[in-house]
Write an enzyme that holds these catalytic residues in place. Sequence first.
Site, mmCIF file in Angstrom:
data_model
loop_
_atom_site.group_PDB
_atom_site.id
_atom_site.type_symbol
_atom_site.label_atom_id
_atom_site.label_comp_id
_atom_site.label_asym_id
_atom_site.label_seq_id
_atom_site.Cartn_x
_atom_site.Cartn_y
_atom_site.Cartn_z
ATOM 1 N N ARG A 51 -0.778 -8.833 12.995
ATOM 2 C CA ARG A 51 -1.124 -7.953 12.098
ATOM 3 C C ARG A 51 -1.954 -8.567 10.957
ATOM 4 O O ARG A 51 -2.834 -7.861 10.791
ATOM 5 C CB ARG A 51 -0.042 -7.916 11.664
ATOM 6 N N LYS A 55 1.196 -1.273 -0.024
ATOM 7 C CA LYS A 55 0.069 -0.328 -0.016
ATOM 8 C C LYS A 55 1.150 1.200 0.066
ATOM 9 O O LYS A 55 0.566 2.386 -0.574
ATOM 10 C CB LYS A 55 -1.312 -0.013 1.258
ATOM 11 N N ARG A 89 -9.863 0.892 7.994
ATOM 12 C CA ARG A 89 -9.260 -0.619 8.355
ATOM 13 C C ARG A 89 -10.172 -1.108 9.507
ATOM 14 O O ARG A 89 -10.369 -2.316 9.757
ATOM 15 C CB ARG A 89 -7.984 -0.326 9.647
ATOM 16 N N ARG A 125 11.275 -2.154 10.682
ATOM 17 C CA ARG A 125 9.898 -1.356 11.898
ATOM 18 C C ARG A 125 10.016 -2.210 12.186
ATOM 19 O O ARG A 125 10.115 -3.416 13.101
ATOM 20 C CB ARG A 125 9.020 -1.533 10.729
ATOM 21 N N ARG A 134 12.144 -5.991 4.380
ATOM 22 C CA ARG A 134 11.606 -4.043 3.897
ATOM 23 C C ARG A 134 11.949 -3.446 5.499
ATOM 24 O O ARG A 134 13.029 -3.225 5.989
ATOM 25 C CB ARG A 134 10.378 -4.111 5.348
#
Length: 214
Positions: A171, A13, A88, A160, A127
Site C-alpha cells: 500500500r 486521515k 487517490r 483490518r 490499529r
Amino acid sequence: MKIIMLGAPGAGKGTQAKQIAEQYNIPHISTGDIFRENIKNGTPLGAKAKEYMDQGLLVPDELVCDLVVDRIEKDDCSKGFILDGFPRTIPQADALDTALKEKNKQIDYALDIEVPDENIVNRMAGRRSCKECGAIFHLQYNPPKEENKCDVCQGELVLRDDDKAETVKKRLDVYHEQTAPLISHYEKAGVLHEIDGTVDITVVFEEIKKILGA
Ligand code: AP5
Ligand code: MG
C-alpha cells in the site's frame, strides 16, 4: 467547507477526518469505509473491491469516481464535506474537479498529513477498528477504555484485513507511485496545507483547526 485528506496509509486521515466532521458539522466520506461496508454486506461492489484491497492495490477508478460524485451531490453535502481516501489518483482528482466545476465550486482545503514510511508499519500493527461503527483506536497511541471494545458503540475491535505487514508495504508503494503526485496537483490549485502527522493526535487536530479556522 470542502476538504480532502491526503497522506499515506496510516497517516491518520480517518482519525482526523472524524473529528473535523464533528467539529464543523459536515459529512465524513471515506471510500475505504464505503468499500468495507459493502464487503461486510456481501454486495457485488464489495466483492470486486475486496480483490484489490486484499492485495494492497487501488480499486479501479471507474468503480470509485461515480460513487463519490453521486455522494457529494446529496443534500447533506450542501454545506461541504470531508473526503478521506479520495481522490487517490490523478484521474480521480480530475473527475472530482470536473464535477465541482460544473456547479461553480472547488475544493477549499487539501490537508496533507505527513508521516514517514518508517512510522507507518508500527502504526498499522497497533490499529484496531470497530467492526460496527468504524471508530479507530490504537493499542498504544489511542487505546480503548475497555480492551477490544469500542468506546462509542461497544462493538468488537478488529485488525483490518489489509493491515498485515506485507500488504502495508505494498500500500505504501502504491501511495508513492499513484497518490503522492496529488500533492503537487493541489499545490498548483493553491489549496494545499502540509501537516506534521508524527506528533500526538490532539496536536495534529489543533494544527488542522488553525488552518480551517476554529
Ligand atoms: P483506506 O481505508 O482509505 O486506507 P488507507 O488510505 O490505506 O488509510 P488508512 O485508513 O489505512 O489510514 P488512515 O490515514 O485513515 O489512518 P488512521 O486514522 O486509521 O483504503 C483501503 C483500501 O481501499 C485501499 O488500499 C484501496 O484498495 C481501497 N480504496 C479506498 N479508497 C480508494 C480510492 N479512492 N481509489 C481506489 N481504491 C481505494 O490511523 C492509523 C492508526 O494510527 C490508528 O490506529 C490511529 O489510532 C493511529 N494514529 C493516528 N494518528 C496518530 C498520531 N498522530 N500519533 C499516533 N498514532 C496515530
Ligand atoms: Mg482510514
